[in-house]
Design a protein around this motif. Structure first.
Motif, mmCIF file in Angstrom:
data_model
loop_
_atom_site.group_PDB
_atom_site.id
_atom_site.type_symbol
_atom_site.label_atom_id
_atom_site.label_comp_id
_atom_site.label_asym_id
_atom_site.label_seq_id
_atom_site.Cartn_x
_atom_site.Cartn_y
_atom_site.Cartn_z
ATOM 1 N N ALA A 55 0.755 -0.819 -0.001
ATOM 2 C CA ALA A 55 0.274 -0.341 -0.202
ATOM 3 C C ALA A 55 0.604 1.251 -0.104
ATOM 4 C CB ALA A 55 -0.841 0.023 0.980
ATOM 5 N N ILE A 56 2.392 1.143 0.896
ATOM 6 C CA ILE A 56 3.150 1.788 0.708
ATOM 7 C C ILE A 56 3.150 2.359 -0.745
ATOM 8 C CG2 ILE A 56 5.338 2.093 2.030
ATOM 9 C CD1 ILE A 56 3.850 2.295 4.412
ATOM 10 N N LYS A 57 4.232 1.775 -1.334
ATOM 11 C CA LYS A 57 4.386 1.819 -2.376
ATOM 12 C C LYS A 57 3.232 1.812 -4.253
ATOM 13 C CE LYS A 57 7.188 -0.668 -5.663
ATOM 14 N NZ LYS A 57 8.612 -1.941 -6.431
ATOM 15 N N GLN A 58 2.633 1.703 -3.631
ATOM 16 C CA GLN A 58 1.277 2.156 -4.328
ATOM 17 C C GLN A 58 0.666 3.544 -4.070
ATOM 18 O OE1 GLN A 58 -1.523 -0.743 -3.965
ATOM 19 N NE2 GLN A 58 -0.634 -2.272 -4.962
ATOM 20 N N ARG A 75 14.522 -8.202 3.134
ATOM 21 C CA ARG A 75 15.146 -7.268 3.935
ATOM 22 C C ARG A 75 14.822 -6.727 5.434
ATOM 23 N NH1 ARG A 75 17.096 -4.155 -1.158
ATOM 24 N NH2 ARG A 75 18.835 -5.501 -1.766
ATOM 25 N N ILE A 76 13.916 -6.063 5.396
ATOM 26 C CA ILE A 76 12.631 -5.631 6.684
ATOM 27 C C ILE A 76 12.542 -6.923 7.187
ATOM 28 C CG2 ILE A 76 10.354 -4.605 6.774
ATOM 29 C CD1 ILE A 76 12.365 -2.428 5.222
ATOM 30 N N GLN A 97 10.046 3.667 7.444
ATOM 31 C CA GLN A 97 10.911 4.392 7.272
ATOM 32 C C GLN A 97 12.022 3.589 6.029
ATOM 33 O OE1 GLN A 97 11.802 5.792 10.693
ATOM 34 N NE2 GLN A 97 10.187 7.786 10.997
ATOM 35 N N ARG A 98 12.668 2.436 6.708
ATOM 36 C CA ARG A 98 13.834 2.134 6.127
ATOM 37 C C ARG A 98 13.449 1.375 4.663
ATOM 38 N NH1 ARG A 98 18.728 1.434 3.479
ATOM 39 N NH2 ARG A 98 19.293 -0.707 3.636
ATOM 40 N N GLU A 104 13.731 5.149 -2.616
ATOM 41 C CA GLU A 104 14.102 5.917 -3.198
ATOM 42 C C GLU A 104 15.480 5.223 -3.755
ATOM 43 O OE1 GLU A 104 16.096 9.957 -1.018
ATOM 44 O OE2 GLU A 104 14.689 9.134 -0.765
ATOM 45 N N ALA A 105 16.013 5.373 -3.460
ATOM 46 C CA ALA A 105 17.439 4.386 -3.172
ATOM 47 C C ALA A 105 16.847 3.886 -4.557
ATOM 48 C CB ALA A 105 18.712 3.136 -2.165
#
Length: 165
Positions: A55-58, A75-76, A97-98, A104-105
């Motif tokens: 949901a955050i990525k969308q 990873r998370i 946040q990570r 972003e990276a």
């Protein structure tokens, strides 16, 4: 010389801002748990975390089809999950946040690749690979690394599946 009490006033303003941010963060985490903690355990199991991160990525990419990759979810979960394999409430905000930093990276790296790929072939011959690696070395997550011919040769040796440079 600053008037008496100026330091105390500045400290009070900073404290108030920190408290407001903490309250907003807590409200956001509460919202996530209401929506994605299907088990109501107070922790996110892997599938619950997957739904939250998707949901955050969308939302960030404005792409309704976007989904968290298994690699990023791993990873998370590896970094923030407890012994039971769940992300506890106390770690949820840091985990998100990570994840945002990872997104972003990835975006920055894709952009750097596109800029280095001068002929738009989707491949980077040695000279373009060097430009790409140097650009990655300048990213804020790196420590301004210099790239040598040996570095480029090593990457080609490891990644050149077609063996054509």
């Amino acid at each position: 010389m600053a008037p008496a009490g100026t330091g105390a006033a500045v400290a009070a303003v900073r404290k108030k801002k920190r408290e407001e941010k903490m309250a907003a963060d807590n409200a956001m985490v509460n919202e996530w748990f209401q929506k994605y903690d299907a088990s109501k355990s107070g922790s996110f199991a892997r599938e619950e975390m997957k739904k939250l991160l998707t949901a955050i990525k969308q939302k960030l990419t404005k792409d309704a089809q976007a989904a968290v990759t298994d690699k990023n979810l791993d990873r998370i979960m590896t970094k923030y999950a407890n012994e039971a394999g769940e992300v506890p409430r106390a770690a949820a905000l840091k985990a998100v946040q990570r994840y945002k930093a990872l997104l972003e990276a990835e975006h920055e790296i894709r952009d750097l690749f596109a800029r280095a790929d001068k002929d738009h072939s989707g491949l980077l011959p040695p000279a373009q690979l060097k430009v790409f690696l140097e650009a990655i070395g300048r990213l804020k997550m790196s420590k301004n690394v210099s790239v040598t011919k040996e570095d480029v040769d090593f990457i080609l040796e490891q990644c050149d599946v077609t063996q054509d440079g």
